[in-house]
Write a protein that holds these residues in place. Structure first.
Motif, mmCIF file in Angstrom:
data_model
loop_
_atom_site.group_PDB
_atom_site.id
_atom_site.type_symbol
_atom_site.label_atom_id
_atom_site.label_comp_id
_atom_site.label_asym_id
_atom_site.label_seq_id
_atom_site.Cartn_x
_atom_site.Cartn_y
_atom_site.Cartn_z
ATOM 1 N N LYS A 209 9.536 -6.359 -5.402
ATOM 2 C CA LYS A 209 10.393 -4.793 -5.998
ATOM 3 C C LYS A 209 10.961 -4.212 -5.189
ATOM 4 N N LEU A 210 10.355 -4.044 -3.730
ATOM 5 C CA LEU A 210 11.077 -3.333 -2.888
ATOM 6 C C LEU A 210 12.588 -3.785 -2.738
ATOM 7 N N ILE A 211 12.567 -5.106 -2.419
ATOM 8 C CA ILE A 211 13.978 -5.911 -2.135
ATOM 9 C C ILE A 211 14.799 -5.587 -3.502
ATOM 10 N N LEU A 212 14.203 -5.881 -4.462
ATOM 11 C CA LEU A 212 15.083 -5.701 -5.495
ATOM 12 C C LEU A 212 15.294 -4.440 -6.293
ATOM 13 N N GLY A 213 14.766 -3.557 -5.535
ATOM 14 C CA GLY A 213 15.099 -1.990 -5.572
ATOM 15 C C GLY A 213 14.414 -1.564 -6.994
ATOM 16 N N GLN A 214 13.495 -2.457 -7.465
ATOM 17 C CA GLN A 214 12.762 -1.780 -8.752
ATOM 18 C C GLN A 214 11.664 -0.654 -8.326
ATOM 19 N N VAL A 215 11.432 -0.580 -7.226
ATOM 20 C CA VAL A 215 10.499 0.403 -6.928
ATOM 21 C C VAL A 215 10.812 1.072 -5.440
ATOM 22 N N VAL A 221 4.586 4.809 -8.132
ATOM 23 C CA VAL A 221 4.568 3.608 -8.644
ATOM 24 C C VAL A 221 4.050 2.599 -7.434
ATOM 25 N N TYR A 222 4.684 3.081 -6.406
ATOM 26 C CA TYR A 222 4.671 2.183 -5.051
ATOM 27 C C TYR A 222 3.118 2.728 -4.469
ATOM 28 N N GLN A 223 2.822 3.867 -4.551
ATOM 29 C CA GLN A 223 1.526 4.086 -4.069
ATOM 30 C C GLN A 223 0.472 3.645 -4.815
ATOM 31 N N ALA A 224 0.625 3.417 -6.052
ATOM 32 C CA ALA A 224 -0.333 2.945 -6.996
ATOM 33 C C ALA A 224 -0.735 1.520 -6.402
ATOM 34 N N GLN A 225 0.571 0.890 -6.478
ATOM 35 C CA GLN A 225 0.269 -0.649 -6.175
ATOM 36 C C GLN A 225 -0.253 -0.787 -4.910
ATOM 37 N N ASP A 226 0.363 -0.114 -3.840
ATOM 38 C CA ASP A 226 -0.119 -0.234 -2.350
ATOM 39 C C ASP A 226 -1.724 0.225 -2.232
ATOM 40 N N GLN A 227 -2.136 1.219 -3.146
ATOM 41 C CA GLN A 227 -3.708 1.547 -3.200
ATOM 42 C C GLN A 227 -4.517 0.229 -3.992
ATOM 43 N N ALA A 228 -3.753 -0.340 -4.854
ATOM 44 C CA ALA A 228 -4.610 -1.457 -5.463
ATOM 45 C C ALA A 228 -4.742 -2.597 -4.422
ATOM 46 N N ILE A 229 -3.725 -2.726 -3.680
ATOM 47 C CA ILE A 229 -3.842 -3.905 -2.501
ATOM 48 C C ILE A 229 -4.816 -3.441 -1.329
ATOM 49 N N ARG A 230 -4.704 -2.204 -0.973
ATOM 50 C CA ARG A 230 -5.691 -1.827 -0.175
ATOM 51 C C ARG A 230 -7.243 -1.937 -0.867
ATOM 52 N N LEU A 231 -7.338 -1.727 -1.948
ATOM 53 C CA LEU A 231 -8.768 -1.907 -2.419
ATOM 54 C C LEU A 231 -9.074 -3.465 -2.548
ATOM 55 N N THR A 232 -8.010 -4.108 -2.936
ATOM 56 C CA THR A 232 -8.380 -5.626 -2.759
ATOM 57 C C THR A 232 -8.494 -6.162 -1.402
ATOM 58 N N GLU A 233 -7.739 -5.514 -0.347
ATOM 59 C CA GLU A 233 -8.190 -5.724 0.987
ATOM 60 C C GLU A 233 -9.687 -5.709 1.572
ATOM 61 N N GLY A 234 -10.103 -4.474 0.786
ATOM 62 C CA GLY A 234 -11.414 -4.078 1.059
ATOM 63 C C GLY A 234 -12.451 -5.026 0.455
ATOM 64 N N THR A 235 -12.258 -5.309 -0.831
ATOM 65 C CA THR A 235 -13.135 -6.112 -1.644
ATOM 66 C C THR A 235 -12.990 -7.578 -0.709
#
Length: 489
Positions: A209-215, A221-235
């Motif tokens: 999405k970053l490469i395509l310029g969608q976010v 939107v970026y912060q929400a997806q990045d937070q979800a990634i961090r939560l998954t990393e914690g899991t």
């Protein structure tokens, strides 16, 4: 146009498979065997069982023939007559206390006894005096009524059965513990792989999405997806920490290191037939009932049992004594038999026999009879004890019936668990087959350019996760198989 991609995928898959091969893989049954061999608790249980069985085996061995030999005392004397020219012609040889006793290991306690007491020779001047009296006796006991043998056999059988059952039950518990630990690690490994795949997909999605310029970086939107990634990393970190803990627990509880991979998890055998008499718990309660009945019968038998002791004897007397009136001789044979009948409070005994003098040609018969009787001052107390024993029989019978009911209830619960597992297993196999068909279809569509490689990889990953589900399902089935073994043990 996809042929180069297929070759690349094949090469990558082969490389990944090479690195994915476990450093140490072991079949589940071999792992269980190693764990049992290394478990100090299992070794202690096996030694305990062996000692109990050896002890009970010793009680079954009948005593052998008992032989007792008493040499007696052999004396030789040669008095010196200092007033008669130091005459040494008064020699004396004697044997006393010499006997042989033989006891047979039968119920009647048959016994034989042979003795030669007294036995002596003495010389006075030029003449000899002698005395010999060998004898042989035998006795045998006959009991009319109940003895302790049946009660002893019941106690021995129960002790052996409980020792064997305790050991086998402990083995099943140990195996189920191992299966449970392995199942927890299998589920944990599946969660780790699933989380890693989810994390990789989330990172790639955000990157695309970053490469395509969608976010835009820093947007909500970026912060929400990045937070979800961090939560998954914690899991993922939490799951990896849980795996380390599970491995340490496995090694502590089971006693062997957890291998890199476990292979050959067989399908369980869940077939069994309800048989209450085949259950150790029911069989033990049944023996308790038999012991209670036998104890009551033995207590009553104290009033009804009769004991007959029969015996016989034979002896030979041969002697010659020189006196001032001339030699006095004895040459006779004595035969005798006796019987004694005893019961609660009474004894009756009699004897018959006779002596035959060979020198005089005379026979002297002997007949004797005697008896005793006494009342039982503890009769009232004994009656109460018998009634208490009757109550013990009733309680044992209730306990036996309860054990049968509990067995039936446990059997129904296990049957329900078996039916539930078989349904879940059948549905899982259908799902696995469906997912394999989907993968095959996706591969065919990919060759035609109708689907992406990600869709093929996702289908293959789903099958990989299915293998974890199948392993966990089989491990649950093996635990259920052990519960069935416990029911029919």
């Amino acid at each position: 146009m996809h042929q180069p991609y297929k070759k690349w995928v094949g090469a990558v898959a082969a490389t990944l498979l090479l690195f994915a091969l476990p450093l140490s893989a072991i079949p589940l049954d071999d792992l269980l065997w190693q764990a049992e061999q290394n478990s100090s608790s299992m070794r202690n249980l096996e030694i305990t069982r062996s000692n109990v069985l050896l002890q009970q085996a010793a009680t079954k061995i009948d005593d052998g023939v008992k032989v007792s030999v008493n040499s007696g005392e052999l004396k030789y004397t040669n008095p010196i007559d200092t007033k008669n020219n130091w005459n040494v012609s008064r020699q004396r040889i004697s044997l006393s206390g010499s006997s042989v006793e033989v006891a047979l290991p039968n119920d009647g306690k048959t016994a034989f006894s042979f003795s030669v007491d007294p036995f002596s020779y003495s010389q006075a001047g030029s003449s000899w005096n002698y005395l010999e009296d060998p004898s042989l006796s035998v006795s045998h006991t006959i009991t009319y009524g109940r003895t302790q043998d049946s009660l002893k056999d019941l106690n021995t059988r129960q002790t052996e059965m409980m020792a064997q059952s305790s050991y086998e039950s402990a083995k099943l518990t140990f195996a189920n513990t191992l299966y449970s630990q392995v199942g927890a690690l299998v589920n944990n490994e599946k969660s780790i792989k699933s989380t890693m795949q989810k994390l990789a997909d989330a990172k790639k999605e955000l990157s695309d999405k970053l490469i395509l310029g969608q976010v835009k970086k820093g947007s909500l939107v970026y912060q929400a997806q990045d937070q979800a990634i961090r939560l998954t990393e914690g899991t993922l970190k939490s799951l990896e920490a849980s795996r380390d803990l599970l491995i340490r627990q496995f090694e502590t509880i089971v006693g062997v290191p957890y291998p890199d991979a476990i292979t050959d998890i067989r399908e369980p055998d869940l077939s069994f037939v309800m048989n209450a008499e085949g259950s150790t718990s029911v069989a033990s309660k049944k023996i308790d009932l038999q012991i209670a009945k036998e104890t009551l019968a033995l207590r009553i038998a104290q009033y009804t049992n009769r004991t007959l002791v029969a015996g016989g004897n034979i002896s030979y007397a041969n002697s010659q004594i020189n006196t001032n009136l001339g030699p006095m001789t004895q040459n006779s044979l004595t035969l005798g038999g006796s019987a004694a009948l005893a019961g609660k409070g009474f004894t009756v005994q009699g004897a018959v026999g006779g002596t035959y003098d060979f020198d005089k040609g005379t026979l002297t018969p002997v007949v004797s009879f005697s008896g005793t009787w006494s009342n039982d001052p503890a009769f009232a107390k004994d009656t109460l004890e018998i009634r208490q024993l009757e109550n013990e029989v009733l309680l044992a019978e209730i306990a036996y019936n309860n054990a049968v009911d509990e067995y039936i209830q446990s059997t129904i619960e296990v049957q329900n668990s078996v039916a539930s597992w078989q349904l879940e297993h059948a549905l899982l196999l259908q799902t696995i087959q469906y997912n394999k068909d989907v993968l095959k279809q996706q591969q065919e569509l990919f060759e035609k350019g109708l689907v992406t490689k990600k869709q093929v990889e996702d289908a293959a990953f789903t099958i990989e996760l299915d293998e974890y589900d199948l392993k966990a399902m089989l491990l649950k089935g093996l635990q259920l198989e052990n519960e069935i073994k416990r029911l029919i043990m």
